[in-house]
Motif scaffolding. Structure first.
Motif, PDB file in Angstrom:
ATOM      1  N   GLY A  20       0.927  -1.372   0.285  1.00  0.00           N
ATOM      2  CA  GLY A  20      -0.067  -0.132  -0.264  1.00  0.00           C
ATOM      3  C   GLY A  20       1.112   1.280   0.252  1.00  0.00           C
ATOM      4  N   VAL A  21       1.863   1.117   0.428  1.00  0.00           N
ATOM      5  CA  VAL A  21       2.344   2.353   0.805  1.00  0.00           C
ATOM      6  C   VAL A  21       3.788   2.593  -0.922  1.00  0.00           C
ATOM      7  CG1 VAL A  21       4.865   3.430   1.797  1.00  0.00           C
ATOM      8  CG2 VAL A  21       3.361   1.954   3.017  1.00  0.00           C
ATOM      9  N   SER A  26       2.392   2.132  -2.333  1.00  0.00           N
ATOM     10  CA  SER A  26       1.405   2.038  -4.629  1.00  0.00           C
ATOM     11  C   SER A  26       1.307   3.593  -3.919  1.00  0.00           C
ATOM     12  CB  SER A  26       0.081   0.928  -4.488  1.00  0.00           C
ATOM     13  OG  SER A  26       0.304   0.414  -4.305  1.00  0.00           O
ATOM     14  N   THR A  27       1.522   3.762  -2.449  1.00  0.00           N
ATOM     15  CA  THR A  27       0.945   5.152  -2.306  1.00  0.00           C
ATOM     16  C   THR A  27       2.140   5.693  -3.706  1.00  0.00           C
ATOM     17  OG1 THR A  27      -0.883   4.906  -0.733  1.00  0.00           O
ATOM     18  CG2 THR A  27       0.701   6.884  -1.273  1.00  0.00           C
ATOM     19  N   LEU A  50       1.841   8.356  -6.358  1.00  0.00           N
ATOM     20  CA  LEU A  50       2.726  10.559  -6.224  1.00  0.00           C
ATOM     21  C   LEU A  50       3.304  10.903  -7.199  1.00  0.00           C
ATOM     22  CD1 LEU A  50       2.810  11.074  -2.122  1.00  0.00           C
ATOM     23  CD2 LEU A  50       1.860  11.404  -3.600  1.00  0.00           C
ATOM     24  N   TYR A  98      -2.917  -4.918  -5.151  1.00  0.00           N
ATOM     25  CA  TYR A  98      -3.041  -3.353  -5.674  1.00  0.00           C
ATOM     26  C   TYR A  98      -3.519  -2.234  -6.539  1.00  0.00           C
ATOM     27  CZ  TYR A  98      -2.204  -2.459  -0.085  1.00  0.00           C
ATOM     28  OH  TYR A  98      -2.360  -2.979   0.734  1.00  0.00           O
ATOM     29  N   TRP A 144      -3.416   2.148  -9.016  1.00  0.00           N
ATOM     30  CA  TRP A 144      -3.266   3.600  -8.400  1.00  0.00           C
ATOM     31  C   TRP A 144      -2.986   3.924  -9.405  1.00  0.00           C
ATOM     32  CZ3 TRP A 144       1.368   4.226 -10.245  1.00  0.00           C
ATOM     33  CH2 TRP A 144       2.820   3.404 -10.241  1.00  0.00           C
ATOM     34  N   ILE A 183      -6.166  10.473  -5.786  1.00  0.00           N
ATOM     35  CA  ILE A 183      -4.749   9.266  -4.935  1.00  0.00           C
ATOM     36  C   ILE A 183      -4.700   9.818  -4.219  1.00  0.00           C
ATOM     37  CG2 ILE A 183      -1.867   8.909  -4.877  1.00  0.00           C
ATOM     38  CD1 ILE A 183      -2.080  10.286  -8.224  1.00  0.00           C
ATOM     39  N   LEU A 184      -4.213  10.626  -2.761  1.00  0.00           N
ATOM     40  CA  LEU A 184      -4.052  10.860  -1.332  1.00  0.00           C
ATOM     41  C   LEU A 184      -5.326  10.115  -0.577  1.00  0.00           C
ATOM     42  CD1 LEU A 184      -2.493  14.103  -1.104  1.00  0.00           C
ATOM     43  CD2 LEU A 184      -1.053  11.595  -0.700  1.00  0.00           C
ATOM     44  N   ILE A 206      -6.195   5.865  -2.638  1.00  0.00           N
ATOM     45  CA  ILE A 206      -4.767   5.080  -2.189  1.00  0.00           C
ATOM     46  C   ILE A 206      -5.455   4.377  -0.493  1.00  0.00           C
ATOM     47  CG2 ILE A 206      -2.717   3.817  -2.977  1.00  0.00           C
ATOM     48  CD1 ILE A 206      -2.602   4.961  -4.806  1.00  0.00           C
ATOM     49  N   PRO A 207      -5.051   5.156   0.569  1.00  0.00           N
ATOM     50  CA  PRO A 207      -4.684   4.628   1.087  1.00  0.00           C
ATOM     51  C   PRO A 207      -6.106   3.580   1.922  1.00  0.00           C
ATOM     52  CG  PRO A 207      -3.764   6.908   1.346  1.00  0.00           C
ATOM     53  CD  PRO A 207      -4.815   6.435   0.137  1.00  0.00           C
ATOM     54  N   SER A 243      -5.806   1.128   1.009  1.00  0.00           N
ATOM     55  CA  SER A 243      -4.510  -0.440   1.302  1.00  0.00           C
ATOM     56  C   SER A 243      -5.337  -1.100   2.794  1.00  0.00           C
ATOM     57  CB  SER A 243      -3.919   0.786   1.642  1.00  0.00           C
ATOM     58  OG  SER A 243      -2.819   1.383   0.814  1.00  0.00           O
TER      59      SER A 243
END
Length: 468
Positions: free
Chosen positions: A62-63, A65-66, A70, A221, A224, A245-246, A249-250, A253
């Motif tokens: 998850g991190v 993918s974030t 970004l 995931y 994204w 996105i912000l 995606i979280p 996750s």
């Protein structure tokens, strides 16, 4: 209308309305939450070896993918063209890498993803008829091919119908995720934590195994970057792209980690690995006698994901066709049905070909190694353009360490499984990518007369067939 056949086709871009922030978030969440969360838990656990590393890998995916998203937020607000990686690679490295990406994605990545999702749909749809064992392979593959035919038909017949199907099945997938997550929280509150004790016993330390565990987690995931494929249709992309996105995606996750945690409240690692369908087993143990709810909604979820994959398959074909990197017919839509029929039919035919020889795990590994080659190149393009294209406006600017980390992680994910355990599927992946060169030089770079004549004849044949 365009080209020789204005009666039959018009440009794909006329179909698409502007997409706002809420729709952008729904696109990201709806694309990401699909079959992966129902098929990847077994594979991630298999390669990670224990509950603790498994949950950490889901969170790390998850991190990662974030962070990747970004990077794409900066690229998408700097180069406001649809096509995602295709547009960014073309801007930075020129037409050849962009062509190889479009060739690989249209011919391999999109149809293989379609095949993976429909195979998952087939496994869950047939699991209730084979209690205690896995469904026969021939059954799942035939059912998968049937689903592909049905989904392609729906998407070819009507854009509105495909949209309605997507909305209905997206609601179904969110419903089943909510049911599983809430059930897991209740079970944890009741003290069902036996399977979470000694969570790191038996952890895998293999260099390649951890890479394969990440592959399977990142497959769940995947999606994204989908908003970057429609940057031209996004309202106020400078604001809505990074915000979507912000937020999206979280959210995904958290859902993924909680779903896996819920699985471990009722299943040991051995039971989870032996389960023919993890979510079905979870439903049998938690919701009996209403356990049929889980497989039903998982089937709806995977079918909706397959429909979404098919629905978006024509976008890259349109952009690359517009730039002359694909057969022009793939960038057209049927004027009768207002659907990108050529691209959809090609995507469906290739997906059926991919389900014949491969199982789900092989397809995931095959899909991921090609995808992460281009993710790494795209992150590298962001770094390169920091120095070569300083003139470009950057409403969003991420620390350069983030794309640097993405490049390093991409290299690891591509090289680790190959070094640890070389297999023929990796050679097939490389062959698929570089076979595009055999078509690029005669058809795109040199534009030889016989190649132009051949593609014109193909367009004519498709047009005549469309009349019937």
């Amino acid at each position: 209308t365009t080209g020789t056949f204005p009666r039959c086709f018009k440009l794909l871009s006329y179909l698409f309305a502007k997409v706002g922030l809420l729709s952008g978030i729904c696109l990201i969440v709806g694309t990401m939450i699909g079959s992966g969360i129902f098929i990847s838990p077994k594979s991630v656990l298999l390669y990670s070896g224990a509950v603790g590393p498994c949950l950490l890998i889901w969170a790390a995916c998850g991190v990662l993918s974030t962070l990747g998203a970004l990077c794409y937020a900066e690229l998408g607000t700097m180069i406001t063209k649809s096509g995602a990686e295709y547009s960014y690679l073309k801007e930075c490295f020129g037409p050849l890498p962009a062509y190889l990406f479009s060739w690989t994605t249209v011919m391999v990545l999109k149809p293989s993803a379609f095949a993976i999702i429909t195979l998952s749909f087939a496994e869950y749809a047939s699991a209730p008829f084979y209690p205690g064992c896995s469904p026969p392979l021939i059954v799942t593959k035939c059912l998968s091919a049937t689903a592909i035919f049905l989904i392609v038909s729906v998407n070819c017949l009507s854009v509105k119908l495909a949209s309605y199907v997507q909305n209905i099945f997206t609601a179904a997938k969110l419903f089943i995720i909510l049911i599983i997550v809430v059930s897991g929280i209740v079970l944890l509150a009741q003290g069902h934590t036996e399977n979470l004790s000694n969570a790191f016993d038996g952890s895998s330390s293999s260099f390649g195994s951890i890479g394969l565990a990440f592959y399977n987690g990142l497959w769940a995931y995947d999606g994204w970057n989908q908003l970057n494929f429609i940057t031209e249709e996004l309202k106020d992309p400078y604001r809505n792209l990074p915000l979507a996105i912000l937020i999206g995606i979280p959210l995904v996750s958290v859902c993924y980690v909680m779903v896996n945690l819920a699985y471990f409240t009722v299943m040991t690692t051995t039971e989870l690995l032996l389960s023919p369908a993890v979510a079905v087993t979870f439903g049998d143990r938690v919701f009996y006698p209403l356990s049929w709810i889980v497989p039903l909604f998982v089937v709806l979820s995977t079918f909706g994901s397959a429909n979404g994959s098919c629905f978006t398959a024509g976008r890259l074909a349109y952009v690359s066709g517009r730039e002359g990197h694909m057969v022009k017919i793939l960038s057209y839509i049927s004027l009768r049905h207002y659907t990108p029929s050529p691209a959809l039919i090609l995507n469906g035919l290739l997906a059926i070909c991919y389900i014949i020889p491969a199982d789900i795990n092989r397809l995931i590994n095959y899909f991921s190694i090609a995808q992460w080659v281009f993710y790494g190149l795209t992150a590298l393009a962001l770094i390169v353009m920091r120095f070569t294209r300083k003139d470009l406006h950057r409403p969003v600017k991420v620390p350069i360490v983030i794309p640097g980390l993405m490049v390093i992680v991409s290299c690891y994910l591509v090289l680790a499984p190959i070094i640890d355990k070389p297999e023929m599927e990796y050679l097939y992946c490389a062959a698929f990518i570089f076979c595009g060169l055999l078509l690029y030089f005669p058809f795109v770079h040199w534009k030889v007369s016989w190649g132009t004549k051949l593609t014109s004849e193909y367009t004519t044949v498709f047009y005549l067939s469309s009349l019937f």
